[in-house]
Write an enzyme that holds these catalytic residues in place. Sequence first.
Site, PDB file in Angstrom:
ATOM      1  N   ILE A  46       0.867  -1.175   0.000  1.00 32.09           N
ATOM      2  CA  ILE A  46       0.000   0.000   0.000  1.00 32.09           C
ATOM      3  C   ILE A  46       0.904   1.225   0.000  1.00 32.09           C
ATOM      4  O   ILE A  46       1.642   1.456   0.960  1.00 32.09           O
ATOM      5  CB  ILE A  46      -0.928   0.006   1.238  1.00 32.09           C
ATOM      6  CG1 ILE A  46      -1.795  -1.274   1.247  1.00 32.09           C
ATOM      7  CG2 ILE A  46      -1.798   1.273   1.251  1.00 32.09           C
ATOM      8  CD1 ILE A  46      -2.582  -1.489   2.519  1.00 32.09           C
ATOM      9  N   GLU A  47       0.861   1.956  -1.125  1.00 31.36           N
ATOM     10  CA  GLU A  47       1.751   3.101  -1.275  1.00 31.36           C
ATOM     11  C   GLU A  47       1.048   4.397  -0.885  1.00 31.36           C
ATOM     12  O   GLU A  47      -0.179   4.481  -0.874  1.00 31.36           O
ATOM     13  CB  GLU A  47       2.259   3.171  -2.723  1.00 31.36           C
ATOM     14  CG  GLU A  47       3.067   1.925  -3.079  1.00 31.36           C
ATOM     15  CD  GLU A  47       3.719   1.962  -4.451  1.00 31.36           C
ATOM     16  OE1 GLU A  47       3.368   2.844  -5.265  1.00 31.36           O
ATOM     17  OE2 GLU A  47       4.589   1.100  -4.692  1.00 31.36           O
ATOM     18  N   CYS A  56       4.963  -2.580   2.886  1.00 28.69           N
ATOM     19  CA  CYS A  56       5.132  -3.783   2.067  1.00 28.69           C
ATOM     20  C   CYS A  56       4.030  -4.796   2.333  1.00 28.69           C
ATOM     21  O   CYS A  56       3.471  -4.878   3.438  1.00 28.69           O
ATOM     22  CB  CYS A  56       6.456  -4.465   2.403  1.00 28.69           C
ATOM     23  SG  CYS A  56       7.911  -3.524   1.954  1.00 28.69           S
ATOM     24  N   GLU A  58       4.299  -7.988   2.756  1.00 32.49           N
ATOM     25  CA  GLU A  58       4.643  -8.959   3.805  1.00 32.49           C
ATOM     26  C   GLU A  58       4.265  -8.438   5.180  1.00 32.49           C
ATOM     27  O   GLU A  58       3.666  -9.140   6.002  1.00 32.49           O
ATOM     28  CB  GLU A  58       6.149  -9.241   3.779  1.00 32.49           C
ATOM     29  CG  GLU A  58       6.647  -9.906   2.509  1.00 32.49           C
ATOM     30  CD  GLU A  58       7.089  -8.919   1.430  1.00 32.49           C
ATOM     31  OE1 GLU A  58       6.487  -7.829   1.312  1.00 32.49           O
ATOM     32  OE2 GLU A  58       8.041  -9.243   0.702  1.00 32.49           O
TER      33      GLU A  58
HETATM   34  N1  THU Z   1       7.478  -4.033  -1.734  1.00 35.86           N
HETATM   35  C1  THU Z   1       6.812  -5.003  -1.032  1.00 35.86           C
HETATM   36  O1  THU Z   1       5.596  -4.975  -0.926  1.00 35.86           O
HETATM   37  N2  THU Z   1       7.546  -5.996  -0.486  1.00 35.86           N
HETATM   38  C2  THU Z   1       8.910  -6.088  -0.549  1.00 35.86           C
HETATM   39  O2  THU Z   1       9.494  -6.964   0.071  1.00 35.86           O
HETATM   40  C3  THU Z   1       9.672  -5.134  -1.370  1.00 35.86           C
HETATM   41  C4  THU Z   1       8.913  -3.975  -1.891  1.00 35.86           C
HETATM   42  C5  THU Z   1       6.688  -2.941  -2.321  1.00 35.86           C
HETATM   43  C6  THU Z   1       6.910  -1.605  -1.689  1.00 35.86           C
HETATM   44  C7  THU Z   1       6.561  -0.672  -2.817  1.00 35.86           C
HETATM   45  O3  THU Z   1       5.172  -0.445  -2.801  1.00 35.86           O
HETATM   46  C8  THU Z   1       6.911  -1.448  -4.076  1.00 35.86           C
HETATM   47  O4  THU Z   1       7.058  -2.807  -3.677  1.00 35.86           O
HETATM   48  C9  THU Z   1       8.166  -0.982  -4.762  1.00 35.86           C
HETATM   49  O5  THU Z   1       9.220  -0.941  -3.898  1.00 35.86           O
END
Ligand code: THU
Length: 127
Positions: A46-47, A56, A58
Site C-alpha cells: 500500500i503506497e 510492504c 509482507e
Molecule cells: N514491496 C513489497 O511490498 N515488499 C517487498 O518486500 C519489497 C517492496 C513494495 C513496496 C513498494 O510499494 C513497491 O514494492 C516498490 O518498492
Amino acid sequence: LGYMEPSYLIEQAVVAQNRARAKYSKFYVGCSLLAENNEIFLGCNIESAAYPSTMCAERVAIYSAIAQGTTNFKAIAIVSKLSAKPCGPCRQIIHEYLGDVPIYISNGQDNNYETHSIKDLLPYPFG
Ligand code: THU
C-alpha cells in the site's frame, strides 16, 4: 489438505496482489500467511503520496495477523512479477515473528516457485 499446499498459498497471494495500491511504483506485491490453525491472512503493498509511508505486502499480512490475535505461523507466500525477495525490514520481521517457516516466492504467473528460509535470506540476524 489442498489449502495447505504451496500452490494454494501462492494463489491466495495473487488474490492479495490484485488488491495492491501501487500507483507510484506500479510494482504489485501480494502475500499470504498461513497460521498454525490454517487460517490465512493476506497482505498487499500500500503506497502513499508521502512515499516512506508505504507499507510492504509482507508486513501488512504479518502485522494484520498479529493484530487479530494470531501468533503462530507455518508458511508464507510472496508474489510479484519479478519474484522479488523480501526487503531488509521485512526479513527482520519475518525472523522475529515467523521464524523458520518455508517462504514461497513466485511470479504468480506460472507454476514455478522458489522455497527459501529466513536463515538463507537473513543470516546473522539482529536480535
Ligand atoms: N514491496 C513489497 O511490498 N515488499 C517487498 O518486500 C519489497 C517492496 C513494495 C513496496 C513498494 O510499494 C513497491 O514494492 C516498490 O518498492
